[in-house]
Write a protein that holds these residues in place. Sequence first.
Motif, PDB file in Angstrom:
ATOM      1  N   GLY A 172     -58.203 -47.562  42.814  1.00  0.00           N
ATOM      2  CA  GLY A 172     -58.348 -47.815  44.243  1.00  0.00           C
ATOM      3  C   GLY A 172     -57.635 -46.789  45.115  1.00  0.00           C
ATOM      4  O   GLY A 172     -56.981 -45.865  44.644  1.00  0.00           O
ATOM      5  N   GLN A 173     -57.785 -46.974  46.422  1.00  0.00           N
ATOM      6  CA  GLN A 173     -57.096 -46.125  47.381  1.00  0.00           C
ATOM      7  C   GLN A 173     -55.620 -46.504  47.428  1.00  0.00           C
ATOM      8  O   GLN A 173     -55.277 -47.659  47.645  1.00  0.00           O
TER       9      GLN A 173
ATOM     10  N   ARG B 252     -53.033 -40.556  51.453  1.00  0.00           N
ATOM     11  CA  ARG B 252     -53.841 -41.531  50.721  1.00  0.00           C
ATOM     12  C   ARG B 252     -54.702 -40.806  49.694  1.00  0.00           C
ATOM     13  O   ARG B 252     -55.229 -39.725  49.949  1.00  0.00           O
ATOM     14  N   GLN B 253     -54.819 -41.421  48.527  1.00  0.00           N
ATOM     15  CA  GLN B 253     -55.517 -40.783  47.409  1.00  0.00           C
ATOM     16  C   GLN B 253     -56.347 -41.835  46.679  1.00  0.00           C
ATOM     17  O   GLN B 253     -55.873 -42.947  46.406  1.00  0.00           O
TER      18      GLN B 253
ATOM     19  N   ASP C 277     -58.973 -35.309  38.796  1.00  0.00           N
ATOM     20  CA  ASP C 277     -57.512 -35.285  38.809  1.00  0.00           C
ATOM     21  C   ASP C 277     -57.029 -36.129  39.976  1.00  0.00           C
ATOM     22  O   ASP C 277     -57.461 -35.915  41.112  1.00  0.00           O
ATOM     23  N   ASP C 278     -56.152 -37.093  39.695  1.00  0.00           N
ATOM     24  CA  ASP C 278     -55.579 -37.917  40.763  1.00  0.00           C
ATOM     25  C   ASP C 278     -54.053 -37.966  40.681  1.00  0.00           C
ATOM     26  O   ASP C 278     -53.419 -38.861  41.232  1.00  0.00           O
TER      27      ASP C 278
ATOM     28  N   ASN D 290     -47.903 -41.516  36.704  1.00  0.00           N
ATOM     29  CA  ASN D 290     -48.272 -40.803  37.924  1.00  0.00           C
ATOM     30  C   ASN D 290     -47.061 -40.733  38.851  1.00  0.00           C
ATOM     31  O   ASN D 290     -46.791 -41.675  39.604  1.00  0.00           O
ATOM     32  N   PRO D 291     -46.300 -39.625  38.820  1.00  0.00           N
ATOM     33  CA  PRO D 291     -45.109 -39.523  39.661  1.00  0.00           C
ATOM     34  C   PRO D 291     -45.406 -39.334  41.137  1.00  0.00           C
ATOM     35  O   PRO D 291     -44.483 -39.350  41.962  1.00  0.00           O
ATOM     36  N   SER D 292     -46.688 -39.173  41.495  1.00  0.00           N
ATOM     37  CA  SER D 292     -47.048 -39.074  42.912  1.00  0.00           C
ATOM     38  C   SER D 292     -47.077 -40.431  43.596  1.00  0.00           C
ATOM     39  O   SER D 292     -47.128 -40.498  44.830  1.00  0.00           O
ATOM     40  N   LEU D 293     -47.051 -41.512  42.817  1.00  0.00           N
ATOM     41  CA  LEU D 293     -47.078 -42.861  43.374  1.00  0.00           C
ATOM     42  C   LEU D 293     -45.674 -43.452  43.411  1.00  0.00           C
ATOM     43  O   LEU D 293     -44.833 -43.123  42.568  1.00  0.00           O
TER      44      LEU D 293
END
Length: 436
Positions: A300-301, A309-310, A325-326, A370-373
């Motif tokens: 999801g977003q 937002r990704q 890639d997310d 996922n270290p971006s979250l």
Amino acid sequence: MLQQTRNTECFQVDRLQSAAFDYFLRYSDPGTGLVADTSLPDAPSSIAATGFGLSCYPIGVERGWIGRGEAAGRVLTTLRFLAQSWQGRDALATGYRGFYYHFLHMKTGERVWQSELSTIDTALLIAGVLTAAAYFTGEDATETEIRTLSETLYARVDWRWALARGETLTMGWRPPGRFLKYRWQGYSEALLLYVLALGAPHHAIGPEHYRAFTAAYDWTTVDDVPHLRAAPLFIHLFPQAWIDLRALRDAPMRDKTTDYFDNTGRAIALQRQYAERNPGGFSGYGSDMWGLSACHGPTGQQRLVNGRRQRMLGHAARGAPGGPDDGTLVPWAPIACLPFVADASRSALVALESRYPDLLCEGRLPGGFNPSLPGAGPEGWVDDRVVGLDQGLVVMMIENARNGFVWELTRGIPAFRRGLQRADFRGGWLATMETA
């Protein structure tokens, strides 16, 4: 200081390999020998994970993590169950025509999740069956029966049926009688599938079907060298967990003057360059923090730690360059690349353990993170499961990097040699064995 660093890195690698091997002891059923797909409670068995487990038991014996008798007993339990389980067209069978359903109930072996009769996962299973039989060569009753059952299981797989009157192998079949519409054509992990289907003692396919598989290869150029594209790392790694492809060349590779082993090294370099460029602006990426492959992931977003937002991809075959890639990284992938890029793999391991100290689960690397979250620590989102396929690949590739153990076993298996020769592979260890 350098030697101390090297010793620490070796300890880390040994510890990860041992913990990965322990997955197969903890997450297998004592009655059937089937291995769980993941560490989640009530997870079904994956026949591919079971194949990896069968290949890892010999490594466990050699490393002193399990006794030979116990390991042979585990293998025999698995092979007996596979040989005696129900093969039929009904929806609750274990398999049909020698193939097996992708996911099985751990205790009964019945098909679950309405999964497909999977050609590639059956190939991964059979590769494990043959590898175990190549190791357990003793004359006692247990090891003798292992070899007998391995021959039976391999011989009954009807590879020709899986062509479904086409030029290439189908991806699978569903009861009561429908082949999946997709086929294995173009570079993929199915390289292993074709080698086993070509080398089979019964129901083997012909070389023309391998030529049809490779006819769809997608080539590009990297630093003036031809490169066979595949964005997710697992595509390159799965076949080479079993097959030593160093200097082995089929017709496409001879035409391009390269080989699959070197091609994998280029694929890893491309991923590292992509991670260093980090076009998506994700956290953690760099030349020592890379690894994009198939894995579970957030969905999801979602809002990243930087406020952007990704759209998250869930379960996807992530890859680079050119793949989705997310920001979700696959931490086991760099470790599984040890045979190809030892220094880069060790640097990635050091970076993982220094930057993300809480990443491990029971000493094992999770399916993804996922270290971006946002998360409890710098790791961000962390998969709550450990995946059997991943752990098997870690065990096998570390051992291949250390001493080529699995490659040495499979070089002695006639089916692998026959399949490679019928696919018109030449050079490498095949040439050495032909002249010996």
